[in-house]
Design an enzyme around this catalytic site. Structure first.
Site, short mmCIF file in Angstrom:
data_model
loop_
_atom_site.label_atom_id
_atom_site.label_comp_id
_atom_site.label_asym_id
_atom_site.label_seq_id
_atom_site.Cartn_x
_atom_site.Cartn_y
_atom_site.Cartn_z
N ASP A 65 0.81 -1.23 0.00
CA ASP A 65 0.00 0.00 0.00
C ASP A 65 0.84 1.27 0.00
O ASP A 65 0.42 2.30 0.53
CB ASP A 65 -0.97 0.01 1.20
CG ASP A 65 -1.90 -1.17 1.18
OD1 ASP A 65 -2.26 -1.62 0.08
OD2 ASP A 65 -2.29 -1.65 2.27
N LYS A 82 1.96 2.21 -5.03
CA LYS A 82 2.54 1.68 -6.28
C LYS A 82 1.61 1.91 -7.46
O LYS A 82 2.06 2.22 -8.56
CB LYS A 82 2.81 0.16 -6.14
CG LYS A 82 3.75 -0.18 -5.00
CD LYS A 82 3.86 -1.69 -4.82
CE LYS A 82 2.59 -2.37 -4.33
NZ LYS A 82 2.17 -2.03 -2.96
N GLY A 90 -4.43 -4.27 -3.84
CA GLY A 90 -5.43 -3.25 -4.11
C GLY A 90 -4.67 -2.00 -4.48
O GLY A 90 -4.01 -1.39 -3.65
N HIS A 91 -4.71 -1.65 -5.75
CA HIS A 91 -3.93 -0.51 -6.25
C HIS A 91 -4.89 0.59 -6.68
O HIS A 91 -5.68 0.41 -7.60
CB HIS A 91 -3.04 -0.95 -7.42
CG HIS A 91 -2.03 -1.99 -7.03
ND1 HIS A 91 -1.26 -2.68 -7.93
CD2 HIS A 91 -1.65 -2.45 -5.82
CE1 HIS A 91 -0.48 -3.52 -7.29
NE2 HIS A 91 -0.70 -3.41 -6.00
N GLN A 142 2.10 -6.04 -3.21
CA GLN A 142 2.54 -6.16 -1.82
C GLN A 142 3.85 -5.37 -1.61
O GLN A 142 4.03 -4.36 -2.27
CB GLN A 142 2.72 -7.63 -1.41
CG GLN A 142 1.40 -8.39 -1.28
CD GLN A 142 0.84 -8.86 -2.62
OE1 GLN A 142 1.52 -9.54 -3.38
NE2 GLN A 142 -0.39 -8.52 -2.91
P1 GDP Z 1 -0.67 0.36 -3.55
O1 GDP Z 1 -1.29 -0.92 -3.10
O2 GDP Z 1 0.79 0.42 -3.30
O3 GDP Z 1 -1.01 0.70 -4.97
O4 GDP Z 1 -1.33 1.50 -2.65
P2 GDP Z 1 -2.89 1.67 -2.29
O5 GDP Z 1 -3.60 2.17 -3.49
O6 GDP Z 1 -3.41 0.45 -1.63
O7 GDP Z 1 -2.82 2.76 -1.15
C1 GDP Z 1 -2.23 3.99 -1.34
C2 GDP Z 1 -3.29 5.09 -1.11
O8 GDP Z 1 -2.65 6.35 -1.03
C3 GDP Z 1 -4.28 5.21 -2.25
O9 GDP Z 1 -5.52 5.62 -1.74
C4 GDP Z 1 -3.68 6.32 -3.12
O10 GDP Z 1 -4.67 7.02 -3.88
C5 GDP Z 1 -3.09 7.20 -2.07
N1 GDP Z 1 -1.90 7.95 -2.50
C6 GDP Z 1 -0.88 7.54 -3.28
N2 GDP Z 1 0.08 8.49 -3.35
C7 GDP Z 1 -0.36 9.52 -2.59
C8 GDP Z 1 0.19 10.80 -2.23
O11 GDP Z 1 1.29 11.15 -2.61
N3 GDP Z 1 -0.56 11.58 -1.39
C9 GDP Z 1 -1.78 11.19 -0.93
N4 GDP Z 1 -2.43 12.02 -0.11
N5 GDP Z 1 -2.33 10.01 -1.24
C10 GDP Z 1 -1.62 9.18 -2.05
P1 IMO Z 2 -0.83 -4.15 -2.28
O1 IMO Z 2 -0.35 -4.66 -3.62
C1 IMO Z 2 -0.99 -4.58 2.04
C2 IMO Z 2 -1.06 -8.66 3.60
C3 IMO Z 2 -2.30 -9.16 4.30
C4 IMO Z 2 -1.69 -10.11 5.30
C5 IMO Z 2 -0.56 -10.74 4.52
C6 IMO Z 2 -0.88 -12.10 3.92
O2 IMO Z 2 -2.11 -3.41 -2.32
O3 IMO Z 2 0.29 -3.39 -1.64
P2 IMO Z 2 -2.34 -12.81 1.80
O4 IMO Z 2 -3.79 -12.61 1.50
O5 IMO Z 2 -1.42 -12.21 0.80
O6 IMO Z 2 -1.98 -14.25 2.09
O7 IMO Z 2 -2.11 -12.03 3.20
O8 IMO Z 2 -0.23 -9.82 3.49
N1 IMO Z 2 -1.25 -8.15 2.25
C7 IMO Z 2 -1.19 -6.85 1.92
N2 IMO Z 2 -1.02 -5.75 2.69
N3 IMO Z 2 -1.07 -4.46 0.71
C8 IMO Z 2 -1.20 -5.54 -0.09
O9 IMO Z 2 -1.15 -5.47 -1.43
C9 IMO Z 2 -1.32 -6.81 0.52
N4 IMO Z 2 -1.48 -8.06 0.05
C10 IMO Z 2 -1.43 -8.88 1.11
O10 IMO Z 2 -3.00 -8.10 4.93
O11 IMO Z 2 -1.12 -9.39 6.38
MG MG Z 3 -2.83 -1.58 -1.87
#
Ligand code: GDP
Ligand code: IMO
Ligand code: MG
Length: 427
Positions: A13, A16, A40-41, A223
């Site tokens: 999270d 990316k 979840g991106h 991840q």
């Molecule tokens: P990922 O799994 O690495 O793609 O990240 P996620 O999408 O799960 O979580 C990142 C969250 O931060 C998302 O809601 C993005 O829209 C948000 N985000 C990403 N970069 C920035 C930033 O520079 N500033 C803010 N405020 N939000 C950001």
């Molecule tokens: P993105 O790509 C954050 C965590 C789960 C749990 C552990 C194992 O959005 O960064 P799993 O279902 O993979 O066997 O769970 O990994 N986890 C993540 N945490 N971002 C993710 O993906 C994750 N994918 C799995 O919460 O702790």
């Molecule tokens: Mg994510």
């Protein structure tokens, strides 16, 4: 032939999806290499928000080729739903290609994931319950079902019957759950197979050709480093290798073809699920991060745990990924904090102080972070696009991170939107 791996440097999270979406504008190919719909991106493009779980974050650009590599585990039902949802919103998905060697997450994997977590009770990992671990278990046990099996009814039926044989005993005798009928499962999967078939391709060959032709290729990690099954905080990890090396095995290209590794870290730290997190905080600053940063999981809706940036762990991520550039997201979220802290060393349970990431789990579980405190900044920096426009205290924070890690920071996130970023990334 610029090929860049984009990886999460923390526990996932890191932002990316946003970074890949941003870089996809000047790239020809985006390839996912591991994980599945545990990811979840989030991408915010204008007034539209997209949450992608399986499909690469380059899909919003009609000319970018998107690849799901052999190292990914694909839930066919989730894939079809995600394709349908994107198409309903006017996104062209014809540029998607899926490796025939990628493994499928079957309904029984999802069931086993859930049952295994329930049985672990207090020792549970906090998985996303998407069937990721059980699917990789079957892959390693050589009883997995692959994407190419969707193309042959009789092979698919036979393989599902073999895989379910022992699982049904486990479901019934250990978990007390009903047995699953192999043919019924096969029927379910075959019903969606025609929707997936047109996307199946020799993705290793496509990638090799693209790189040879001098195209710009991104490898999208899911991840993060500390969730890596080998290099992460085992057993509180996922069941694949999010670290950069897996971009090769997970897509079928060789290590000599990679030019850059861009690690993505938040300006602070979050973690979803169970497991150690030395810099976790439960105070006003932690609540500020959670609220201002909207720290709720994209996949499961769980609250993300929050804490200060851990430079010991980040420098470890630099090492195990061979990171050449660092992207620091969500710097805007820290605006308004009176002071900001950076963890620069740990005190281990035996009293020894070390700035190296502990190799022994007990040292990591029992360590206490040592912080450097910097002055916070009040200025709202949302949308800042030039480094020189950052307030001096925010700049000092960024500079200290670059100095400690020894890696140039070529991207700074200053907001959710795809253009809210300071970007000098070299592709
Ligand atoms: P990922 O799994 O690495 O793609 O990240 P996620 O999408 O799960 O979580 C990142 C969250 O931060 C998302 O809601 C993005 O829209 C948000 N985000 C990403 N970069 C920035 C930033 O520079 N500033 C803010 N405020 N939000 C950001
Ligand atoms: P993105 O790509 C954050 C965590 C789960 C749990 C552990 C194992 O959005 O960064 P799993 O279902 O993979 O066997 O769970 O990994 N986890 C993540 N945490 N971002 C993710 O993906 C994750 N994918 C799995 O919460 O702790
Ligand atoms: Mg994510």
């Amino acid at each position: 032939m610029p090929a860049t791996v984009v990886i999460g440097a923390q526990w996932g999270d890191e932002g990316k999806g946003k970074v890949i979406d941003r870089l996809a504008e000047r790239s020809d190919v985006v390839a996912r290499y591991q994980g599945g719909n545990n990811a979840g991106h989030t991408i915010v493009a204008g007034d539209q928000t997209y949450a992608l779980h399986l499909i690469p974050s380059g899909i919003l650009y009609p000319t970018t080729l998107c690849i799901i590599g052999n190292g990914v585990v694909v839930d066919p039902f989730v894939l079809v739903r995600e394709l349908d949802q994107l198409e309903e919103r006017g996104v062209d998905t014809s540029n998607l290609r899926i490796s025939g060697a990628a493994h499928l997450i079957m309904p029984y994997h999802v069931e086993m994931d859930t049952q295994s977590e329930i049985r672990l009770g207090k020792l549970s990992i906090g998985t996303t319950r998407r069937g990721i671990g059980p699917a990789y278990m079957d892959k390693a046990a050589r009883i997995g079902i692959r994407v190419q099996d969707l193309l042959d009814d009789s092979i698919l039926r036979r393989k599902i019957a073999i895989a379910l044989d022992t699982k049904n005993d486990i479901l019934e005798k250990i978990y007390g759950e009903p047995r699953l009928d192999a043919d019924a499962v096969a029927d379910q999967v075959l019903a969606v197979a025609p929707r997936i078939a047109p996307y199946i391709a020799d993705t290793s060959l496509i990638l090799d050709t693209a790189i040879r032709d001098g195209k710009t290729v991104l490898f999208e990690g899911a991840q993060g480093t500390l969730l890596d099954i080998d290099h992460g905080t085992y057993p509180f990890v996922t069941s694949s290798n999010p670290t950069a090396g897996a971009a090769c095995t997970g897509t079928g290209i060789g290590p000599t073809r990679i030019d850059h590794v861009l690690g993505i870290s938040k300006a602070y730290t979050t973690r979803v699920g169970e497991g150690p997190f030395p810099t976790e905080i439960d105070d006003a600053a932690g609540r500020h991060m959670a609220e201002v940063g909207h720290e709720v999981g994209t996949t499961t809706g769980r609250a993300r745990r929050c804490g200060w940036l851990d430079l010991v762990a980040l420098r470890y991520a630099v090492r195990v990924n061979g990171m050449t550039q660092l992207g620091l997201t969500k710097l805007d979220v820290l605006s308004g904090l009176p002071e900001v802290q950076l963890c620069t060393a740990y005190t281990k349970p035996d009293g020894e102080v070390s700035a190296d990431f502990p190799w022994h789990q007990s040292d990591f579980h029992g360590c206490t972070p040592i912080y450097e405190t910097l002055e916070g900044w009040d200025e709202d920096i949302v949308g800042v696009k030039n480094l020189d426009d950052l307030p001096p205290r925010a700049r000092a924070y960024v500079d200290r991170i670059a100095q400690f890690t020894g890696v140039p920071i070529t991207l700074i996130g200053t907001g959710q939107g795809r253009h809210e970023v300071i970007d000098s990334v070299e592709l």
